[in-house]
Motif scaffolding. Structure first.
Motif, PDB file in Angstrom:
ATOM      1  N   SER A  90       0.907  -1.143  -0.119  1.00 37.17           N
ATOM      2  CA  SER A  90      -0.034   0.101   0.093  1.00 37.17           C
ATOM      3  C   SER A  90       0.846   1.211   0.025  1.00 37.17           C
ATOM      4  CB  SER A  90      -0.949   0.157   1.277  1.00 37.17           C
ATOM      5  OG  SER A  90      -1.868  -0.983   1.258  1.00 37.17           O
ATOM      6  N   LEU A  91       1.861   1.122  -1.108  1.00 35.28           N
ATOM      7  CA  LEU A  91       2.756   2.500  -1.139  1.00 35.28           C
ATOM      8  C   LEU A  91       2.110   3.615  -1.156  1.00 35.28           C
ATOM      9  CD1 LEU A  91       5.789   0.587  -2.824  1.00 35.28           C
ATOM     10  CD2 LEU A  91       5.558   1.293  -0.121  1.00 35.28           C
ATOM     11  N   PRO A  92       2.391   4.742  -0.794  1.00 40.28           N
ATOM     12  CA  PRO A  92       3.700   4.877   0.061  1.00 40.28           C
ATOM     13  C   PRO A  92       3.406   5.024   1.455  1.00 40.28           C
ATOM     14  CG  PRO A  92       2.673   7.050  -0.635  1.00 40.28           C
ATOM     15  CD  PRO A  92       1.723   5.894  -1.232  1.00 40.28           C
ATOM     16  N   PHE A  93       2.095   4.758   1.890  1.00 41.36           N
ATOM     17  CA  PHE A  93       1.675   4.698   2.994  1.00 41.36           C
ATOM     18  C   PHE A  93       2.258   3.505   4.137  1.00 41.36           C
ATOM     19  CE2 PHE A  93      -1.638   5.844   0.184  1.00 41.36           C
ATOM     20  CZ  PHE A  93      -1.765   7.110   0.333  1.00 41.36           C
ATOM     21  N   VAL A  94       3.493   3.726   4.334  1.00 40.02           N
ATOM     22  CA  VAL A  94       4.457   2.611   5.304  1.00 40.02           C
ATOM     23  C   VAL A  94       4.382   2.843   6.705  1.00 40.02           C
ATOM     24  CG1 VAL A  94       5.933   2.189   3.354  1.00 40.02           C
ATOM     25  CG2 VAL A  94       6.411   4.120   4.948  1.00 40.02           C
ATOM     26  N   GLY A  95       3.649   3.941   7.220  1.00 42.37           N
ATOM     27  CA  GLY A  95       3.709   4.352   8.311  1.00 42.37           C
ATOM     28  C   GLY A  95       2.228   4.404   9.144  1.00 42.37           C
ATOM     29  N   GLY A  96       1.272   3.998   8.438  1.00 39.93           N
ATOM     30  CA  GLY A  96      -0.036   3.737   8.811  1.00 39.93           C
ATOM     31  C   GLY A  96      -0.882   4.523   7.575  1.00 39.93           C
ATOM     32  N   ILE A  97      -2.110   4.189   7.611  1.00 40.37           N
ATOM     33  CA  ILE A  97      -3.278   4.683   6.585  1.00 40.37           C
ATOM     34  C   ILE A  97      -3.721   6.354   7.063  1.00 40.37           C
ATOM     35  CG2 ILE A  97      -5.154   4.319   5.184  1.00 40.37           C
ATOM     36  CD1 ILE A  97      -2.774   2.470   4.775  1.00 40.37           C
ATOM     37  N   VAL A 149      -3.429  -8.144   4.772  1.00 40.44           N
ATOM     38  CA  VAL A 149      -4.733  -8.749   4.502  1.00 40.44           C
ATOM     39  C   VAL A 149      -5.631  -7.915   3.550  1.00 40.44           C
ATOM     40  CG1 VAL A 149      -4.715 -10.575   6.429  1.00 40.44           C
ATOM     41  CG2 VAL A 149      -5.837  -8.559   6.584  1.00 40.44           C
ATOM     42  N   ALA A 150      -5.143  -6.453   3.598  1.00 41.67           N
ATOM     43  CA  ALA A 150      -5.754  -5.338   2.777  1.00 41.67           C
ATOM     44  C   ALA A 150      -4.807  -4.604   2.259  1.00 41.67           C
ATOM     45  CB  ALA A 150      -6.721  -4.667   4.073  1.00 41.67           C
ATOM     46  N   ALA A 151      -5.291  -3.946   1.307  1.00 37.50           N
ATOM     47  CA  ALA A 151      -4.475  -2.792   0.649  1.00 37.50           C
ATOM     48  C   ALA A 151      -5.381  -1.598   0.339  1.00 37.50           C
ATOM     49  CB  ALA A 151      -4.011  -3.307  -0.654  1.00 37.50           C
ATOM     50  N   VAL A 152      -4.565  -0.260   0.141  1.00 37.01           N
ATOM     51  CA  VAL A 152      -5.453   0.925  -0.012  1.00 37.01           C
ATOM     52  C   VAL A 152      -4.571   1.470  -1.473  1.00 37.01           C
ATOM     53  CG1 VAL A 152      -6.059   1.088   2.178  1.00 37.01           C
ATOM     54  CG2 VAL A 152      -3.796   2.373   1.453  1.00 37.01           C
ATOM     55  N   SER A 153      -5.375   2.220  -2.048  1.00 41.31           N
ATOM     56  CA  SER A 153      -4.616   2.715  -3.240  1.00 41.31           C
ATOM     57  C   SER A 153      -5.563   3.908  -3.743  1.00 41.31           C
ATOM     58  CB  SER A 153      -4.704   1.839  -4.578  1.00 41.31           C
ATOM     59  OG  SER A 153      -6.104   1.696  -5.024  1.00 41.31           O
ATOM     60  N   ARG A 154      -5.178   5.020  -4.473  1.00 45.18           N
ATOM     61  CA  ARG A 154      -5.798   6.068  -4.842  1.00 45.18           C
ATOM     62  C   ARG A 154      -7.092   5.763  -6.015  1.00 45.18           C
ATOM     63  NH1 ARG A 154      -5.349  10.147  -1.390  1.00 45.18           N
ATOM     64  NH2 ARG A 154      -3.074  10.677  -0.851  1.00 45.18           N
TER      65      ARG A 154
END
Length: 303
Positions: free
Chosen positions: A208-215, A296-301
């Motif tokens: 879930s780049l670039p969110f490496v430190g949290g969403i 177990v999950a991913a985020v994106s734009r």
């Protein structure tokens, strides 16, 4: 992995696990996994000649074939061993006689072929391209193996066999083991097994780049589960218990709409999840952060 079957020059190309390379195919595979509750791998087959690339053969898994371009002729024979396994006690004999069906798939056509059915495939009109979805079978052998592992909790199962005892004592032990085994095969054991297996399936983790430190609390970020076997239940106190990727989370009751949408395989924005649950965007982002951190999950734009 790319594999080529050659005679004179390159005549067949196989691209294994294309579901890991193409987002659209990945979504297709995930939808099949959620609906059929089994692992799915998608291969791509390209042909340039009418020569059969793999000869007459069978698969030890069910397949769903989708013709993308050109045409393919399928010669299909009945199985010579019902439901063959990857690890089996005997090999099926090759079929004799003419095929029971001969069909031509054209772009947009789909074919379902159960495991064990023999087939030979060749392009008929120049170049051809199709996807084959391999559906991992869920068998009685799988269930019994899982049940056996669960039964290790029983002292009777763990005990040494009385192989030096009398015949009567050995029979008594067998009766006790049979009682334990019969109890383990209760009416709901199939669903219990499927849920346990689904909860351990890691799915298709993705960064879930670039969110490496949290969403971040960004309502426009889109979220989806990458573990297609995830499931949830509501406990006696109304809390939401979610299982995915071999891990478990317990959320407060208001999180139910979030968990329900995600485990159904839907992609939703953090804002949409916040509206559905009446939770602040920040709380939804914190919940999503836990799932993303567990792979177990991913985020994106993009949706």
């Amino acid at each position: 992995m790319v594999a080529a079957s050659t005679n004179i020059g390159l005549i067949h190309l196989v691209l294994d696990a294309v579901d890991a390379l193409h987002r659209g195919v990945e979504r297709f595979a995930e939808a099949l996994e959620r609906h059929l509750r089994t692992d799915v791998q998608v291969n791509l087959y390209a042909s340039w000649t009418s020569k059969e690339g793999f000869g007459l053969h069978f698969d030890d898994h069910d397949v769903v074939v989708l013709q993308l371009e050109g045409a393919k002729r399928w010669k299909i024979h009945e199985p010579t061993r019902i439901d063959p396994l990857r690890i089996d006690v005997e090999a099926p004999e090759p079929p004799h006689g003419e095929p029971v069906a001969e069909i031509v798939l054209r772009a947009g056509d789909m074919l379902y072929l159960p495991r064990g059915w023999w087939h030979a495939v060749a392009a008929t009109e120049g170049r051809s391209l199709h996807l084959t979805c391999g559906l991992k079978p869920t068998t009685g052998a799988d269930l019994l193996s899982w049940v056996t592992d669960q039964m290790r909790a029983s002292a009777i199962v763990r005990a040494n066999l009385p192989h030096l005892a009398s015949r009567e004592e050995q029979v008594a032990r067998l009766v006790a083991l049979l009682k334990e085994f019969t109890a383990a095969l209760h009416d709901g054991v199939i669903e219990e097994f499927l849920r346990a297996r689904g909860a351990l399936d890691p799915g298709r983790p993705m960064p879930s780049l670039p969110f490496v430190g949290g969403i971040p609390a960004d309502e426009y970020l889109h979220v989806r589960l990458t573990a297609s076997g995830a499931w949830y239940e509501v406990d006696g106190e109304g809390r939401v218990v979610m299982n995915a990727g071999g891990q478990q989370w317990t959320f407060a009751t208001p999180a139910l709409p979030v968990v329900k949408r995600l485990t159904a395989g839907r992609t939703a924005s953090i804002g949409e999840l916040a509206v559905a649950s009446s939770l602040p965007v920040g709380q939804v982002a914190a919940l999503v952060t836990e799932l993303v951190s567990a792979d177990v999950a991913a985020v994106s734009r993009r949706r």
